[in-house]
Design a protein around this motif. Sequence first.
Motif, PDB file in Angstrom:
ATOM      1  N   PHE A 137       0.853  -1.182   0.000  1.00 17.99           N
ATOM      2  CA  PHE A 137       0.000   0.000   0.000  1.00 17.99           C
ATOM      3  C   PHE A 137       0.894   1.239   0.000  1.00 17.99           C
ATOM      4  O   PHE A 137       1.847   1.307   0.782  1.00 17.99           O
ATOM      5  CB  PHE A 137      -0.886   0.049   1.245  1.00 17.99           C
ATOM      6  N   ARG A 138       0.589   2.201  -0.822  1.00 23.60           N
ATOM      7  CA  ARG A 138       1.308   3.475  -0.794  1.00 23.60           C
ATOM      8  C   ARG A 138       0.607   4.402   0.189  1.00 23.60           C
ATOM      9  O   ARG A 138      -0.618   4.567   0.134  1.00 23.60           O
ATOM     10  CB  ARG A 138       1.347   4.092  -2.187  1.00 23.60           C
ATOM     11  N   VAL A 139       1.369   5.001   1.099  1.00 21.44           N
ATOM     12  CA  VAL A 139       0.814   5.937   2.077  1.00 21.44           C
ATOM     13  C   VAL A 139       0.873   7.332   1.477  1.00 21.44           C
ATOM     14  O   VAL A 139       1.952   7.825   1.128  1.00 21.44           O
ATOM     15  CB  VAL A 139       1.601   5.894   3.407  1.00 21.44           C
ATOM     16  N   GLU A 140      -0.271   7.963   1.360  1.00 26.30           N
ATOM     17  CA  GLU A 140      -0.350   9.318   0.796  1.00 26.30           C
ATOM     18  C   GLU A 140      -0.789  10.290   1.880  1.00 26.30           C
ATOM     19  O   GLU A 140      -1.713  10.006   2.652  1.00 26.30           O
ATOM     20  CB  GLU A 140      -1.343   9.353  -0.370  1.00 26.30           C
ATOM     21  N   THR A 141      -0.138  11.432   1.938  1.00 29.08           N
ATOM     22  CA  THR A 141      -0.445  12.463   2.930  1.00 29.08           C
ATOM     23  C   THR A 141      -0.810  13.748   2.208  1.00 29.08           C
ATOM     24  O   THR A 141      -0.039  14.223   1.367  1.00 29.08           O
ATOM     25  CB  THR A 141       0.760  12.713   3.857  1.00 29.08           C
ATOM     26  N   ASN A 142      -1.989  14.317   2.535  1.00 30.22           N
ATOM     27  CA  ASN A 142      -2.385  15.559   1.870  1.00 30.22           C
ATOM     28  C   ASN A 142      -1.810  16.767   2.607  1.00 30.22           C
ATOM     29  O   ASN A 142      -1.095  16.629   3.611  1.00 30.22           O
ATOM     30  CB  ASN A 142      -3.913  15.652   1.725  1.00 30.22           C
ATOM     31  N   LEU A 143      -2.102  17.955   2.112  1.00 30.97           N
ATOM     32  CA  LEU A 143      -1.508  19.177   2.665  1.00 30.97           C
ATOM     33  C   LEU A 143      -1.901  19.421   4.113  1.00 30.97           C
ATOM     34  O   LEU A 143      -1.162  20.065   4.864  1.00 30.97           O
ATOM     35  CB  LEU A 143      -1.906  20.385   1.806  1.00 30.97           C
ATOM     36  N   SER A 144      -3.041  18.911   4.527  1.00 31.02           N
ATOM     37  CA  SER A 144      -3.476  19.091   5.915  1.00 31.02           C
ATOM     38  C   SER A 144      -2.902  18.024   6.841  1.00 31.02           C
ATOM     39  O   SER A 144      -3.143  18.039   8.039  1.00 31.02           O
ATOM     40  CB  SER A 144      -5.005  19.079   5.990  1.00 31.02           C
ATOM     41  N   GLY A 145      -2.145  17.068   6.287  1.00 30.98           N
ATOM     42  CA  GLY A 145      -1.532  16.027   7.109  1.00 30.98           C
ATOM     43  C   GLY A 145      -2.350  14.755   7.217  1.00 30.98           C
ATOM     44  O   GLY A 145      -1.908  13.794   7.855  1.00 30.98           O
TER      45      GLY A 145
END
Length: 201
Positions: A137-145
């Motif tokens: 699984f790829r862990v993705e983090t958006n601008l808000s964390g």
Amino acid sequence: MRRSLLLLSLALGALALCRPRSSSHDVDAGTAVRLDVSQLAERADLVLEARVLSATAALGAGNLVETEVVLDVERTLHGVHEPTRSVHLPGGLLPNGNGLLLPGMPSLQPGEDVLLFLSEPSDSGVRMPVGLSQGKFRVETNLSGARRLRRSHGSLTTVPPGGGAPWDAAGDEVFDYAATLAEVHAALSLRPPVTAPEGDE
């Protein structure tokens, strides 16, 4: 049993030997038993969340191509924790563009944050992602964390554990990060904890 599955996967992958990167789309689909998140956690020898520092392909045991992946481990959910860990996966592309492409195997790219479910190592030290691309699984983090998990299957076909119609798993799946980690922890809580061998820190 796990060693048999590894050998079977390597044998199937040998059909894709010595092809340059541009031909990767021509590789036939791999096939694996369809597994949910709990089943991945139940079957994995090593479960960890990490950042990929490097992925280098070279000839390994038996002159088969394998990729050494160096991981900066954020946390180990199952297995002995090592802050930096090197794992060997079958297949990969050599610097000259030739290599071994295993149908259904996920790729690991430097800079990626990943959640991995890995098999026990073979006699030569090679591990397999449990369920092929299902085990990465790829862990993705958006601008808000906020985090989420994305799983890309590429050329993988899955079949139900008890038999039945195969399903083409091509495309991406997106999972809620917190809910998925809670499912993993629940499944792992039913397994005995792993302790470091005596003499290891």
